[in-house]
Design a protein around this motif. Structure first.
Motif, short mmCIF file in Angstrom:
data_model
loop_
_atom_site.label_atom_id
_atom_site.label_comp_id
_atom_site.label_asym_id
_atom_site.label_seq_id
_atom_site.Cartn_x
_atom_site.Cartn_y
_atom_site.Cartn_z
N GLY A 183 0.85 -1.06 -0.07
CA GLY A 183 0.04 -0.04 0.11
C GLY A 183 0.96 1.30 -0.13
O GLY A 183 0.51 2.09 -0.81
N TYR A 184 1.93 1.48 0.74
CA TYR A 184 2.88 2.39 0.75
C TYR A 184 3.49 2.77 -0.70
O TYR A 184 3.33 3.81 -0.98
CB TYR A 184 3.97 1.95 1.83
CG TYR A 184 5.03 3.17 1.83
CD1 TYR A 184 4.71 4.42 2.57
CD2 TYR A 184 6.29 3.13 1.11
CE1 TYR A 184 5.81 5.34 2.48
CE2 TYR A 184 7.36 3.97 1.31
CZ TYR A 184 6.93 5.13 1.89
OH TYR A 184 7.96 6.23 1.80
N TYR A 185 3.86 1.43 -1.31
CA TYR A 185 4.33 1.78 -2.39
C TYR A 185 3.46 2.25 -3.56
O TYR A 185 3.66 2.77 -4.59
CB TYR A 185 5.34 0.59 -2.83
CG TYR A 185 6.71 0.67 -2.07
CD1 TYR A 185 7.63 1.36 -2.66
CD2 TYR A 185 7.09 -0.33 -1.15
CE1 TYR A 185 8.81 1.61 -1.84
CE2 TYR A 185 8.16 -0.12 -0.41
CZ TYR A 185 9.32 0.78 -0.81
OH TYR A 185 10.42 0.69 -0.05
N ASN A 186 2.41 1.68 -3.62
CA ASN A 186 1.31 1.73 -4.63
C ASN A 186 0.66 2.99 -4.38
O ASN A 186 -0.21 3.26 -5.33
CB ASN A 186 0.31 0.53 -4.68
CG ASN A 186 1.08 -0.64 -5.39
OD1 ASN A 186 2.03 -0.69 -5.99
ND2 ASN A 186 0.60 -1.84 -5.07
N LYS A 187 0.58 3.69 -3.30
CA LYS A 187 -0.48 5.06 -3.06
C LYS A 187 -0.03 6.08 -4.07
O LYS A 187 -0.97 6.72 -4.42
CB LYS A 187 -0.27 5.57 -1.68
CG LYS A 187 1.15 6.19 -1.43
CD LYS A 187 1.06 6.64 -0.02
CE LYS A 187 2.56 7.28 0.27
NZ LYS A 187 2.72 7.62 1.81
N ASN A 188 1.29 6.11 -4.74
CA ASN A 188 1.45 7.10 -5.81
C ASN A 188 1.31 6.64 -6.94
O ASN A 188 1.59 7.52 -8.16
CB ASN A 188 2.69 7.81 -5.54
CG ASN A 188 2.89 8.48 -3.96
OD1 ASN A 188 1.77 8.79 -3.65
ND2 ASN A 188 3.91 8.41 -3.49
N VAL A 189 0.88 5.39 -7.30
CA VAL A 189 0.56 5.12 -8.93
C VAL A 189 -0.64 5.47 -9.39
O VAL A 189 -1.52 5.23 -8.54
CB VAL A 189 0.82 3.38 -8.67
CG1 VAL A 189 0.70 2.81 -9.97
CG2 VAL A 189 2.00 2.69 -8.31
N LYS A 190 -0.45 5.94 -10.49
CA LYS A 190 -1.64 6.11 -11.38
C LYS A 190 -1.86 5.43 -12.14
O LYS A 190 -1.12 5.18 -13.21
CB LYS A 190 -1.10 7.79 -11.72
CG LYS A 190 -0.91 8.88 -10.96
CD LYS A 190 -0.72 10.16 -11.46
CE LYS A 190 -0.26 11.37 -10.55
NZ LYS A 190 0.94 11.23 -9.94
N PRO A 191 -3.10 5.00 -12.22
CA PRO A 191 -3.53 3.70 -13.29
C PRO A 191 -3.57 4.52 -14.73
O PRO A 191 -4.05 5.73 -14.68
CB PRO A 191 -4.76 3.40 -12.92
CG PRO A 191 -5.17 4.54 -11.89
CD PRO A 191 -4.22 5.12 -11.41
N SER A 192 -3.36 3.96 -15.74
CA SER A 192 -3.44 4.38 -17.12
C SER A 192 -4.05 3.36 -17.94
O SER A 192 -3.68 2.18 -17.63
CB SER A 192 -1.73 4.75 -17.58
OG SER A 192 -1.11 3.90 -17.39
N THR A 193 -4.65 3.69 -18.86
CA THR A 193 -5.36 2.87 -19.79
C THR A 193 -4.98 3.16 -21.10
O THR A 193 -4.82 4.51 -21.44
CB THR A 193 -6.78 2.78 -19.64
OG1 THR A 193 -7.24 4.20 -20.10
CG2 THR A 193 -7.44 2.38 -18.30
#
Length: 131
Positions: free
Chosen positions: A96-106
């Motif tokens: 969760g800590y590492y994925n909180k700044n990931v912006k999903p892209s399609t």
């Protein structure tokens, strides 16, 4: 490790047992347990405690020790399960800590994207090739 081996790095085989002992008897942050205790069900005793006869050895009673050892082994599986649950929770928090700044892209067919050709077997179309 650099300080113990020096610049030559030739004595690493002499240092390996001490390094492994330190690894096995250090509590891990992911589950709060030592690998030694999860395997054997009891706390490891460092060699210096044996040679200096600390309070732990002065109060030693073989019958009481045998009883405690059986109790430790009886709850060992439960301790392993608790350690597994703690480790899973720790990994979820870390994820969760590492994925909180990931912006999903399609991506849609026909759009341009920056990609490396090494990840794909397609013919190279330039760094901004069509997908």
């Amino acid at each position: 490790m650099e300080r113990r081996l020096g610049k030559a790095h030739q004595a690493w085989t002499d240092e390996l047992p001490q390094v492994l002992w330190a690894h096995r008897t250090t509590p891990k942050s992911s589950n709060g347990e030592t690998p030694f205790s999860l395997v054997y069900g009891s706390k490891a005793i460092i060699p210096i405690d044996i040679s200096m006869e600390t309070n732990q050895f002065q109060d030693f009673d073989p019958k009481e020790n045998k009883k405690r050892r059986r109790e430790d082994l009886d709850i060992l599986e439960e301790r392993r399960e608790m350690a597994s649950i703690k480790e899973t929770h720790y990994k979820q928090r870390l994820e969760g800590y590492y994925n909180k700044n990931v912006k999903p892209s399609t991506f849609k067919p026909g759009t341009y994207e920056l990609r490396l050709n090494s990840a794909s077997k397609a013919e190279y179309q330039g760094k901004m090739g069509q997908t």
